[in-house]
Design an enzyme around this catalytic site. Structure first.
Site, short mmCIF file in Angstrom:
data_model
loop_
_atom_site.label_atom_id
_atom_site.label_comp_id
_atom_site.label_asym_id
_atom_site.label_seq_id
_atom_site.Cartn_x
_atom_site.Cartn_y
_atom_site.Cartn_z
N GLY A 1 39.26 48.65 43.32
CA GLY A 1 37.76 49.78 42.47
C GLY A 1 37.34 50.45 43.35
O GLY A 1 36.19 49.96 43.35
N SER B 1 35.84 52.96 44.01
CA SER B 1 35.72 54.42 43.88
C SER B 1 34.03 54.40 43.81
O SER B 1 33.41 55.50 43.68
CB SER B 1 36.34 55.47 42.91
OG SER B 1 36.17 53.92 41.69
N ARG B 2 33.75 53.38 43.44
CA ARG B 2 32.13 53.38 42.87
C ARG B 2 31.49 51.98 42.22
O ARG B 2 32.23 50.89 42.95
CB ARG B 2 32.26 53.73 41.25
CG ARG B 2 32.27 54.98 40.35
CD ARG B 2 31.68 55.06 39.28
NE ARG B 2 32.98 54.37 39.12
CZ ARG B 2 33.25 53.87 37.48
NH1 ARG B 2 31.63 53.87 36.83
NH2 ARG B 2 33.73 54.26 36.67
N VAL C 1 44.76 48.46 36.84
CA VAL C 1 44.80 46.82 37.09
C VAL C 1 45.51 46.38 35.65
O VAL C 1 45.74 45.45 35.76
CB VAL C 1 43.89 46.22 37.00
CG1 VAL C 1 43.64 46.77 38.75
CG2 VAL C 1 42.45 46.01 36.66
N ASN D 1 38.73 43.28 42.77
CA ASN D 1 37.19 44.01 42.41
C ASN D 1 37.52 45.04 41.07
O ASN D 1 36.41 44.75 39.98
CB ASN D 1 36.50 45.04 43.54
CG ASN D 1 35.11 45.11 43.20
OD1 ASN D 1 34.11 44.79 42.90
ND2 ASN D 1 35.83 46.36 42.81
N TYR E 1 34.45 38.28 28.36
CA TYR E 1 34.64 38.42 29.30
C TYR E 1 34.55 37.13 30.66
O TYR E 1 34.78 36.89 31.75
CB TYR E 1 33.26 39.57 29.80
CG TYR E 1 33.04 39.31 31.13
CD1 TYR E 1 33.29 40.72 31.64
CD2 TYR E 1 31.42 39.49 31.48
CE1 TYR E 1 33.26 40.78 33.22
CE2 TYR E 1 31.21 38.96 33.09
CZ TYR E 1 32.42 40.29 33.55
OH TYR E 1 31.65 41.28 34.91
N LYS F 1 37.02 35.50 33.35
CA LYS F 1 36.09 35.13 35.23
C LYS F 1 36.12 33.66 35.31
O LYS F 1 36.83 33.24 36.20
CB LYS F 1 35.05 35.69 35.41
CG LYS F 1 34.56 36.93 34.74
CD LYS F 1 35.41 37.71 35.86
CE LYS F 1 34.09 39.11 36.72
NZ LYS F 1 35.36 40.50 37.68
N1 LIG Z 1 27.40 45.83 37.87
C1 LIG Z 1 26.99 43.70 37.90
O1 LIG Z 1 25.96 43.42 37.19
C2 LIG Z 1 29.20 42.52 37.50
C3 LIG Z 1 28.50 41.49 37.77
C4 LIG Z 1 28.83 41.07 38.24
C5 LIG Z 1 30.53 40.78 38.40
N2 LIG Z 1 30.41 42.30 38.46
C6 LIG Z 1 31.95 42.30 38.66
O2 LIG Z 1 32.26 43.29 39.93
C7 LIG Z 1 33.24 43.96 39.28
C8 LIG Z 1 33.00 45.54 40.00
O3 LIG Z 1 32.17 45.86 38.92
P1 LIG Z 1 30.81 47.40 39.09
O4 LIG Z 1 29.17 46.58 38.99
O5 LIG Z 1 31.18 47.93 40.71
O6 LIG Z 1 31.73 48.36 38.05
P2 LIG Z 1 31.70 49.49 38.24
O7 LIG Z 1 30.38 50.11 38.90
O8 LIG Z 1 32.01 49.95 36.21
O9 LIG Z 1 32.74 50.21 39.02
C9 LIG Z 1 34.30 49.76 37.98
C10 LIG Z 1 35.03 50.18 38.75
O10 LIG Z 1 36.57 49.51 38.85
C11 LIG Z 1 37.37 50.08 38.54
N3 LIG Z 1 38.53 49.83 37.81
C12 LIG Z 1 37.32 50.28 36.20
N4 LIG Z 1 38.70 49.44 34.86
C13 LIG Z 1 40.34 50.02 36.17
C14 LIG Z 1 41.30 50.04 35.62
N5 LIG Z 1 41.66 49.83 34.28
N6 LIG Z 1 42.10 49.75 36.65
C15 LIG Z 1 42.28 49.62 37.88
N7 LIG Z 1 40.56 49.37 38.05
C16 LIG Z 1 39.52 49.97 37.37
C17 LIG Z 1 36.64 51.62 38.69
O11 LIG Z 1 37.42 52.87 39.04
P3 LIG Z 1 37.38 54.24 38.55
O12 LIG Z 1 35.78 54.71 38.97
O13 LIG Z 1 38.16 55.05 38.95
O14 LIG Z 1 36.45 54.60 37.12
C18 LIG Z 1 35.39 51.49 39.65
O15 LIG Z 1 36.21 51.76 40.82
C19 LIG Z 1 34.56 43.20 37.88
O16 LIG Z 1 34.50 42.99 38.06
C20 LIG Z 1 32.74 43.62 37.34
O17 LIG Z 1 33.17 42.26 36.08
C21 LIG Z 1 29.45 42.99 37.80
#
Ligand SMILES: NC(=O)c1ccc[n+]([C@@H]2O[C@H](COP(=O)([O-])OP(=O)(O)OC[C@H]3O[C@@H](n4cnc5c(N)ncnc54)[C@H](OP(=O)(O)O)[C@@H]3O)[C@@H](O)[C@H]2O)c1
Length: 254
Positions: free
Chosen positions: A12, A14-15, A64, A96, A159, A163
């Site tokens: 993950g 890409s973003r 994943v 991630n 969720y 975790k």
């Molecule tokens: N943002 C928060 O507040 C927060 C807080 C605590 C923990 N987290 C954790 O941090 C991690 C990253 O979150 P984020 O905030 O960066 O989210 P995000 O901006 O929505 O980015 C999600 C990333 O995961 C990839 N992804 C989504 N579904 C997938 C799948 N089925 N298989 C493979 N790749 C997948 C996406 O790929 P594409 O771009 O190709 O779709 C993207 O690269 C996650 O595990 C999340 O639970 C986030």
């Protein structure tokens, strides 16, 4: 004497947080493989940015949630390692990739539960198992959790439970993989402004203010608050940190 450049694989990338980690890790002098699920163009742009920093990079598609594809994914990793990085193993794995589904405990459907389990827990479990054949001894694994595994916030029962599972798994991995000198740690971000959960932390002003008010440092997190911490764990300075949960939340819900 030639120094072997370490390589990190980030799911993950890409973003959002994964992208930030990838660039922060490259700035520490590591080469990087990122994966994307659907957003190839974004992933390619991250690869270009890393290359402009003077490091090697590659992007590969990975869902994943689909454990049946993991063997072929790691065949692609091996090919990329050979062709782009001129080696046969990588050093750090960052689990991630993830999604959030907002629903109450009572309202959560079996389909939502299974989707979260496949992406947040089963996926990282078996990706890590299969990654070990392609990893050097002496590197590390970083599992991304959430502040929500420490405190409860209605709407995240499934969720946060996934975790919580990965946090427990981290301790078992650290114990079993210590013999290979592989460190395994958890980074648990608080609420961060990304696309996650439809971008609510970033785009919903009321929620953003509420979360800021329960955070000691008085604001929500930004991707830049997270990537550097993960990058530090991929350095020699962090070699004695093992089986730890590092929450990076600005002090939420203290
Ligand atoms: N943002 C928060 O507040 C927060 C807080 C605590 C923990 N987290 C954790 O941090 C991690 C990253 O979150 P984020 O905030 O960066 O989210 P995000 O901006 O929505 O980015 C999600 C990333 O995961 C990839 N992804 C989504 N579904 C997938 C799948 N089925 N298989 C493979 N790749 C997948 C996406 O790929 P594409 O771009 O190709 O779709 C993207 O690269 C996650 O595990 C999340 O639970 C986030």
């Amino acid at each position: 004497m030639a120094i072997n450049t370490k390589i990190a694989l980030i799911t993950g990338g890409s973003r959002g947080l994964g992208k930030n980690m990838a660039i922060a890790i490259a700035k520490k002098g590591l080469d990087v493989i990122i994966t994307y699920n659907s957003k190839k163009e974004e992933a390619d742009a991250v690869v270009k940015e890393i290359e402009s920093l003077g490091q090697k990079a590659a992007s590969l598609q990975l869902n994943v949630a689909d454990s049946g594809t993991f063997d072929s994914f790691f065949e692609e990793v091996k090919t990329a390692l050979k062709e782009t990085f001129k080696t046969d193993k990588f050093d750090f794995l960052i689990n991630n990739a993830g999604i959030g589904i907002y629903n109450s405990f009572i309202g959560t459907t079996e389909a939502e539960f299974d989707q979260l389990n496949n992406i947040q827990f089963k996926g990282p479990f078996f990706i890590t198992q299969k990654a070990l054949d392609v990893m050097n001894d002496g590197g590390g694994i970083i599992n991304i959790s959430t502040g929500l595994a420490r405190f409860s916030s209605p709407g995240y029962a499934a969720y946060a439970s996934m975790k919580g599972a990965i946090e427990t798994l981290t301790k078992y991995q650290a114990k079993e993989l210590g013999q290979r000198q592989i460190k395994v740690n958890v980074v648990a971000p608080g609420a961060i402004e990304t696309d996650f959960g439809g971008g609510v932390v970033r785009d919903n002003e009321q929620l953003n203010q509420t979360l800021s008010s329960i955070t000691a440092l008085g604001r929500v997190g930004l991707p830049d608050d997270i990537g550097g911490v993960v990058a530090f764990l991929c350095t020699e300075d962090a070699r004695w940190i093992n089986a730890q949960r590092i929450e990076v939340s600005g002090g939420m819900n203290l």
